[in-house]
Write a protein that holds these residues in place. Structure first.
Motif, PDB file in Angstrom:
ATOM      1  N   CYS A   1      86.202 -12.746  65.333  1.00 29.93           N
ATOM      2  CA  CYS A   1      86.511 -12.819  63.908  1.00 29.93           C
ATOM      3  C   CYS A   1      85.936 -14.096  63.308  1.00 29.93           C
ATOM      4  CB  CYS A   1      88.022 -12.794  63.697  1.00 29.93           C
ATOM      5  SG  CYS A   1      88.507 -12.943  61.962  1.00 29.93           S
TER       6      CYS A   1
ATOM      7  N   TYR B   1      87.033 -15.441  60.440  1.00 34.08           N
ATOM      8  CA  TYR B   1      87.939 -16.062  59.468  1.00 34.08           C
ATOM      9  C   TYR B   1      88.637 -17.297  60.041  1.00 34.08           C
ATOM     10  CZ  TYR B   1      87.388 -12.458  55.850  1.00 34.08           C
ATOM     11  OH  TYR B   1      86.908 -11.647  54.865  1.00 34.08           O
ATOM     12  N   CYS B   2      89.794 -17.154  60.674  1.00 35.68           N
ATOM     13  CA  CYS B   2      90.557 -18.380  60.948  1.00 35.68           C
ATOM     14  C   CYS B   2      90.372 -18.905  62.364  1.00 35.68           C
ATOM     15  CB  CYS B   2      92.038 -18.180  60.632  1.00 35.68           C
ATOM     16  SG  CYS B   2      93.004 -17.473  61.974  1.00 35.68           S
TER      17      CYS B   2
ATOM     18  N   VAL C   1      92.191 -18.923  64.863  1.00 36.79           N
ATOM     19  CA  VAL C   1      92.763 -18.219  66.026  1.00 36.79           C
ATOM     20  C   VAL C   1      91.622 -17.634  66.860  1.00 36.79           C
ATOM     21  CG1 VAL C   1      94.264 -16.340  66.799  1.00 36.79           C
ATOM     22  CG2 VAL C   1      94.929 -17.720  64.833  1.00 36.79           C
ATOM     23  N   GLY C   2      90.589 -17.171  66.190  1.00 35.64           N
ATOM     24  CA  GLY C   2      89.436 -16.654  66.928  1.00 35.64           C
ATOM     25  C   GLY C   2      89.712 -15.344  67.644  1.00 35.64           C
ATOM     26  N   CYS C   3      90.214 -14.354  66.918  1.00 30.25           N
ATOM     27  CA  CYS C   3      90.533 -13.061  67.537  1.00 30.25           C
ATOM     28  C   CYS C   3      89.266 -12.334  67.976  1.00 30.25           C
ATOM     29  CB  CYS C   3      91.282 -12.193  66.543  1.00 30.25           C
ATOM     30  SG  CYS C   3      92.903 -12.850  66.110  1.00 30.25           S
TER      31      CYS C   3
ATOM     32  N   PHE D   1      87.281  -8.872  68.603  1.00 34.84           N
ATOM     33  CA  PHE D   1      87.286  -7.543  67.985  1.00 34.84           C
ATOM     34  C   PHE D   1      86.233  -6.656  68.603  1.00 34.84           C
ATOM     35  CE2 PHE D   1      89.494  -9.650  64.540  1.00 34.84           C
ATOM     36  CZ  PHE D   1      90.285  -8.654  64.013  1.00 34.84           C
TER      37      PHE D   1
ATOM     38  N   SER E   1      95.686  -8.481  65.387  1.00 34.19           N
ATOM     39  CA  SER E   1      94.851  -9.102  64.361  1.00 34.19           C
ATOM     40  C   SER E   1      95.652  -9.209  63.083  1.00 34.19           C
ATOM     41  CB  SER E   1      93.615  -8.251  64.096  1.00 34.19           C
ATOM     42  OG  SER E   1      93.999  -7.130  63.330  1.00 34.19           O
ATOM     43  N   CYS E   2      95.028  -9.754  62.059  1.00 33.92           N
ATOM     44  CA  CYS E   2      95.678  -9.787  60.744  1.00 33.92           C
ATOM     45  C   CYS E   2      94.820  -9.006  59.758  1.00 33.92           C
ATOM     46  CB  CYS E   2      95.885 -11.221  60.274  1.00 33.92           C
ATOM     47  SG  CYS E   2      94.397 -11.984  59.600  1.00 33.92           S
TER      48      CYS E   2
ATOM     49  N   LYS F   1      92.934  -9.909  57.398  1.00 34.74           N
ATOM     50  CA  LYS F   1      91.584 -10.396  57.100  1.00 34.74           C
ATOM     51  C   LYS F   1      90.588  -9.898  58.140  1.00 34.74           C
ATOM     52  CE  LYS F   1      92.904 -14.860  56.740  1.00 34.74           C
ATOM     53  NZ  LYS F   1      94.323 -15.047  56.502  1.00 34.74           N
ATOM     54  N   GLY F   2      90.887 -10.195  59.409  1.00 30.19           N
ATOM     55  CA  GLY F   2      89.938  -9.836  60.457  1.00 30.19           C
ATOM     56  C   GLY F   2      89.762  -8.333  60.606  1.00 30.19           C
TER      57      GLY F   2
ATOM     58  N   PRO G   1      97.671 -16.019  61.301  1.00 30.22           N
ATOM     59  CA  PRO G   1      98.666 -14.943  61.417  1.00 30.22           C
ATOM     60  C   PRO G   1      98.896 -14.421  62.827  1.00 30.22           C
ATOM     61  CG  PRO G   1      97.093 -14.504  59.657  1.00 30.22           C
ATOM     62  CD  PRO G   1      96.580 -15.684  60.384  1.00 30.22           C
ATOM     63  N   VAL G   2      97.859 -14.304  63.627  1.00 30.12           N
ATOM     64  CA  VAL G   2      98.074 -13.726  64.956  1.00 30.12           C
ATOM     65  C   VAL G   2      98.844 -14.706  65.831  1.00 30.12           C
ATOM     66  CG1 VAL G   2      96.861 -13.084  67.074  1.00 30.12           C
ATOM     67  CG2 VAL G   2      96.259 -12.013  64.912  1.00 30.12           C
TER      68      VAL G   2
HETATM   69  S1  SF4 Z   1      94.367 -14.194  62.864  1.00 29.64           S
HETATM   70 FE1  SF4 Z   1      93.289 -12.891  61.394  1.00 29.64          FE
HETATM   71  S2  SF4 Z   1      91.811 -14.233  60.422  1.00 29.64           S
HETATM   72 FE2  SF4 Z   1      92.548 -15.277  62.231  1.00 29.64          FE
HETATM   73  S3  SF4 Z   1      91.015 -14.810  63.788  1.00 29.64           S
HETATM   74 FE3  SF4 Z   1      92.667 -13.296  63.949  1.00 29.64          FE
HETATM   75  S4  SF4 Z   1      92.070 -11.566  62.699  1.00 29.64           S
HETATM   76 FE4  SF4 Z   1      90.763 -13.294  62.149  1.00 29.64          FE
END
Ligand code: SF4
Ligand code: SF4
Ligand code: SF4
Ligand code: FES
Lengths: 75, 954
Positions: free
Chosen positions: B247, B249-250, B252-254, B256, B281-282, B284-285, B417-418
């Motif tokens: 991801c 976005y944030c 956390v680095g999810c 995918f 995930s949240c 956004k991702g 968020p995650v």
């Molecule tokens: S918490 Fe959301 S924004 Fe952050 S890395 Fe995971 S999916 Fe992306």
């Protein structure tokens, strides 16, 4: 009105001095401020402060002024 | 089925960890599993798939569908294999005539209440109900479809990303459990009983959008049918291939799986094997990726002589030679140090490394900085001073061993968020929570929250609060003498400092606004448990004493021995995806990659040898210093990659003056952002979907980014930098980002074992990864610190100069919300706008009443730096005297109001404290009006360049 270029630098160095000074560590604080400027400031910023301190120096805290002088001596 | 992409094995129930193994025989196959494992999971491990509907391995088993019935020797009946734990010596039969008949009967009941439109259903080919009907050999439905059923139930398409079609629901409750167990929001319930039972979002009558749902998508992922399904799948059909990536976005680095159909990304599915997110995930991702193909994308290079002229589309070569010639002219005229560049925390490690390399080697100075300057630079300074390394100490999973969790100046359920979901899970398991925040954050509303404390401090008093917590720990004898003695230095001096009565909770109560008794109880809750963990965010760093607070946090962890094992530690929650990485990669003006100081001769000579160029031994300018120098005429050229400083940096008018003074501003971005409106050269950038590279998340985890679609502008960002550098006369010839990583590894001691091969093999790597830690380091400082012993730093409280007074009686603090990301350039171009289409000013009812303000009123907000106008939201979660806003929309001008005060050690701006006055107004601010006119003009300059051609190609 545009601030003079040294205004921010004076503010910054005073702030550093305020944060490293504790009770009676006067000399240590001067060292720390000088080291901080050497490690993190671009030479152009230091030079400008050297020049301002020599010309006027108004607004510099005691420790900040001492640190600027020390750094100039050492560089 | 051909053409349908199927993800990996679903083991039916979650993994269990145990020291004890049990052995059992399932259909003649012997298998050994950790104690506590279900019979269903054991069977799957043995390669035997037991039919199931209500079980999936991301959720605790529930035992409702009975499809997974098996026979167990010596037991009566047909127990559900999902809820039955495997035992030593068990003999299990999963297939025989009786079980087959039972399963067929169950399936028949399900199917009789299910629309038979498989061929036109969006889940066709990827539906567990369909699979199970096949698996149990159901051929006909004897009941007919005329009886009572749910086939006419109405769809709920209120959520912009997924649709709820209750006619297809089998009431397996997987969605409800996903929302509770995985996400922790508890938005869904099963309403009613028996045949009348149905899934419902929120309280009766609400739809998904009106409910508490935060659109994380966990329920959609868990749903075995097409009841909850992504709108993009309805639109494009099932994907046929997948690329595993990270991801953008944030922090956390999810991980995918980008699931594609041809060249179209159909959906993003969080990867079960992702070591940061474990399949969650949240919003956004998972959903907000549409910006990648938004028509606003600019995909061709453009140049212009002046920002008062229209843009001209040119070839890459022309753009590079124009930019290079301009930069050289400026250097010839104003000196070598009159240009610089800014790397991005959104770009990959490899791209960031190349930008700072180009600046140091081709520009010939150290005027490189990164947007981390304005968020986590104090973390770098503070942690390096105390612990010897500029990074968080833990893995995210470490939180599952924490007994008390102290969250300071962070809002994880919105900004990370995650990780917020993981934290909530731990809180439900009974961990204690301490929140230090001026606002009441959502974490305090966690369902089933146990013992918790809210230290609702005044903005600007973090250091006072941390010192008083440390004072309470020492004065009550809660310190860890053994740890202090063995692993730290400077303790006595620090102890004397902290125990000074000026640092007592009683004396500091007047400063922090938090009662001494509450501080002492919180200190006991943190220090009195086996494992205390600290998590912090920008509410710590973005202050005039940001670095001091970071050091104070480290001191607190050291004094209580909460470093060096799982469940404890100091954890900075990084804002953007690659904040950690951009700092690691040498973006700061005083440090080469790996936090190695430019003044160190041996370090420099190692780089000089590989880069074949002489390097400057003096630090360069930081972003705010660049702006100051620009305004004073000494700094004239800037290269900005993937950052929008005109929007994100404080005191917008000062930034605009600096950008307006540039003779050559080069912006590399995916959109013509606010900064690009001041640019002379626009180099089109690529999204994470279009490139290869790595991101490093907040737990130092290096994750692969893999190209899923071709780069729309033709070049990936690292290729653009490389060609610009070559045009400047410093040749770069990398063929793939993996070669860049090899160079990073060769020059950075903490990365020396990192390579794309190792990343492929292990999935991800947490640095340090070198000879001493060949496979990486999940937990840091286990045996020693990089500086030998950790250092207790003195942390005197120095109040900020930014104080409320009669003219500016309120304190403004800024932050983020879940659905938008940073300057919003990406999320504003997605359906996330549904949740937050404008920034508002939150104000306490008391302050609102005093000024006659009601919800929705237009408010003028003025500070010493400037004015703007926002709409009011009267909110209880604020404390009186404090107002709050976000900065996701450029037109709101939140940063017109913030000042250029900054952290004493790093110049990280003080976004969290601005003294303001607020009053009702009827028109926009002058800045907003000017900005509107300026933006329209710049848009016209872009439109002129584009002619009638559509900008984005897809
Ligand atoms: S918490 Fe959301 S924004 Fe952050 S890395 Fe995971 S999916 Fe992306
Ligand atoms: S919506 Fe899906 S997951 Fe939820 S109960 Fe219905 S079928 Fe099961
Ligand atoms: S999208 Fe997430 S928050 Fe919303 S109902 Fe589903 S699981 Fe719950
Ligand atoms: S899968 Fe076991 S009861 Fe549903």
């Amino acid at each position: 009105m545009q601030k003079e270029s040294h205004t921010n630098l004076v503010k910054m160095v005073n702030q550093i001095a305020g944060n490293v000074f504790f009770k009676d560590n006067h000399d240590e604080a001067i060292d720390k401020v000088a080291t901080h400027m050497r490690k993190f400031w671009a030479p152009s910023m230091r030079d400008e402060l050297f020049e301002y301190e020599a010309r006027d120096g108004h607004g510099l805290s005691d420790i900040a002024r001492e640190a600027v002088r020390k750094l100039r001596r050492d560089s | 089925m051909l053409g349908i992409y199927k993800p990996g094995t679903d083991y039916g129930t979650p993994e269990r960890v145990s020291d004890k193994q049990v052995s059992l025989i399932i259909d003649d196959t012997e298998v050994s599993v950790p104690e506590g494992t279900s019979v269903m999971r054991a069977a799957e491990i043995a390669g035997i798939s037991v039919p199931r509907l209500c079980a999936t391995d991301s959720l605790e088993p529930f035992g409702s569908c009975r499809l997974c019935a098996v026979e167990i020797e010596g037991r009566r009946g047909t127990p559900a294999s999902c809820t039955t734990p495997a035992e030593d010596g068990m003999r299990v039969t999963t297939q025989n005539g009786k079980l087959a008949k039972l399963r067929r009967n169950i399936m028949e009941l399900y199917i009789s209440d299910h629309p038979l439109d498989c061929l036109t259903c969006p889940s066709n080919g990827n539906c567990e109900l369909q699979d199970m009907a096949g698996a149990v050999g159901l051929r006909e439905v004897r009941y007919g479809f005329d009886g009572e059923n749910h086939l006419a139930a109405e769809k709920d398409s209120s959520n912009p990303y997924f649709t709820f079609d209750p006619s297809k629901c089998i009431v397996c409750s997987r969605c409800v459990r996903a929302c509770e167990e995985v996400q922790g929001t508890f938005a869904l319930t099963i309403e009613g009983r028996g045949f009348g039972s149905k899934v419902s979002a929120g309280v009766s009558g609400e739809n998904f959008l009106e409910s508490d749902c935060v659109s994380c998508g966990a329920c959609v992922q868990a749903c075995p049918t097409a009841t909850l399904i992504e709108n993009e799948v309805i639109k494009h059909g099932q994907p046929d291939r997948a690329v595993v990536t990270t991801c953008a976005y944030c922090g956390v680095g999810c991980s995918f799986r980008a699931e594609l159909k041809g060249d179209t990304v159909v959906r993003m599915v969080p990867d079960k094997n992702g070591q940061a997110n474990h399949g969650h995930s949240c919003v956004k991702g998972r959903f907000a990726f549409g910006y990648a193909t938004h028509p606003d994308r600019v995909t061709e290079p453009m140049i212009r002589d002046s920002i008062h002229e229209p843009w001209k589309r040119v070839s890459w070569d022309e753009a590079f030679s124009f930019a290079a010639a301009r930069l050289k002219e400026i250097q010839a005229k104003y000196g070598r140090n009159s240009i610089g560049g800014i790397t991005s925390s959104r770009c990959t490690n490899e791209e960031t490394y190349l930008v700072q390399k180009m600046i140091r080697a081709a520009f010939g100075n150290n005027n490189t900085d990164t947007c981390a300057r304005v968020c986590h630079s104090p973390t770098g300074y503070g942690l390096k001073t105390t612990l010897g390394e500029s990074a968080g100490t833990q893995t995210f999973d470490s939180v599952f061993k924490a007994d008390t969790i102290l969250v300071i100046g962070a809002n994880p359920t919105d900004a990370h968020p995650v990780f917020g979901s993981a934290l909530r899970r731990r809180l439900r398991q009974g961990a204690k929570l301490i929140v230090a925040d001026p606002r009441s954050i959502d974490l305090l509303n966690t369902p089933h929250l146990g013992e918790h404390y809210h230290l609702q401090l005044r903005p600007g008093s973090n250091v006072a609060l941390i010192n008083s917590l440390a004072h309470a720990v020492l004065s009550e004898g809660l310190e860890d003498q053994d740890f202090i003695g063995k692993r730290t230095e400077n303790y006595q001096q620090w102890r004397e400092f902290i125990l000074d009565p000026v640092n007592s909770p009683e004396q500091l109560e007047a400063v922090t606004g938090v009662s001494a008794d509450l501080v002492r109880r919180a200190a006991r809750a943190y220090a009195g448990v086996p494992n205390g963990a600290i998590y912090y965010g920008l509410g710590v760093t973005e202050h005039s004493q940001g670095s001091t607070t970071v050091m104070g946090i480290a001191n607190l962890a050291l004094a209580t021995g909460n470093i060096g094992r799982e469940g404890v530690g100091v954890n900075p929650l990084r804002g953007q995806n690659n904040v950690q990485g951009s700092c690691d990669m040498g973006s700061f003006p005083h440090e080469l990659p790996g936090y190695q100081h430019v003044a160190d001769d041996s370090v420099r000579s190692a780089f000089e040898k590989v880069w074949k160029v002489k390097l400057d031994h003096e630090p360069g300018l930081r972003i705010p210093n660049m702006f100051d120098a620009a305004v004073h005429g000494e700094f004239r050229g800037l290269y900005v990659q993937g950052e929008d400083i005109a929007h994100s940096d404080p005191n917008t008018q000062h930034v605009q003056a600096a950008l307006g003074a540039m003779e050559c501003l080069i912006v590399q971005d995916i959109f013509l952002n606010e900064t690009a409106k001041f640019a002379h050269v626009f180099l089109p950038g690529t999204t994470f979907l279009e490139k290869d590279g790595t991101f490093t998340n907040a737990e130092r985890r290096i994750n692969r980014v893999r190209k899923a679609i071709a780069p729309l502008p033709g070049l990936q960002d690292w290729e653009v930098t490389q060609r610009l550098s070559s045009a400047l006369g410093y040749e770069m010839n990398y063929r793939h980002p993996s070669e860049i990583m090899d160079e990073i590894a060769a020059l950075t001691p903490t990365f020396s074992n990192v390579s794309y091969e190792l990343l492929e093999e292990k999935g991800s790597i947490q640095w340090p990864c070198n000879e001493a830690h060949p496979a990486g380091s999940p937990i840091m400082h286990v045996d020693d610190f990089p500086i030998g012993k950790a250092h207790f730093a003195l942390t005197p409280f120095v109040p900020t100069e930014e104080r409320a007074n009669r003219r500016f009686p309120l304190l403004l603090t800024t932050g983020r919300i879940l659905s938008q990301y940073n300057v919003g350039a990406q999320t504003r171009r997605t359906a996330n706008q549904v949740w937050h289409d404008e920034d508002v000013l939150e104000i306490h009812p008391h302050d609102a009443e005093e000024r006659g303000i009601k919800d929705g009123d237009w408010l003028g907000i003025s500070s010493r730096a400037g004015d703007t106008v926002l709409r009011a939201r009267v909110a209880e979660r604020m404390q009186p005297g404090v107002v709050y806003t976000t900065f996701h929309h450029p037109f709101s001008g939140a940063n017109v109001v913030t000042t250029d005060n900054s952290d004493w050690a790093t110049n990280c701006p003080e976004y969290k404290v601005t003294a303001v006055q607020v009053q009702k107004v009827t028109s926009l601010s002058d800045w907003q009006r000017d900005h509107h006119v300026f933006s329209q003009r710049q848009q016209a300059f872009l439109d002129a360049a584009m002619g009638d051609e559509p900008v984005a190609r897809r």
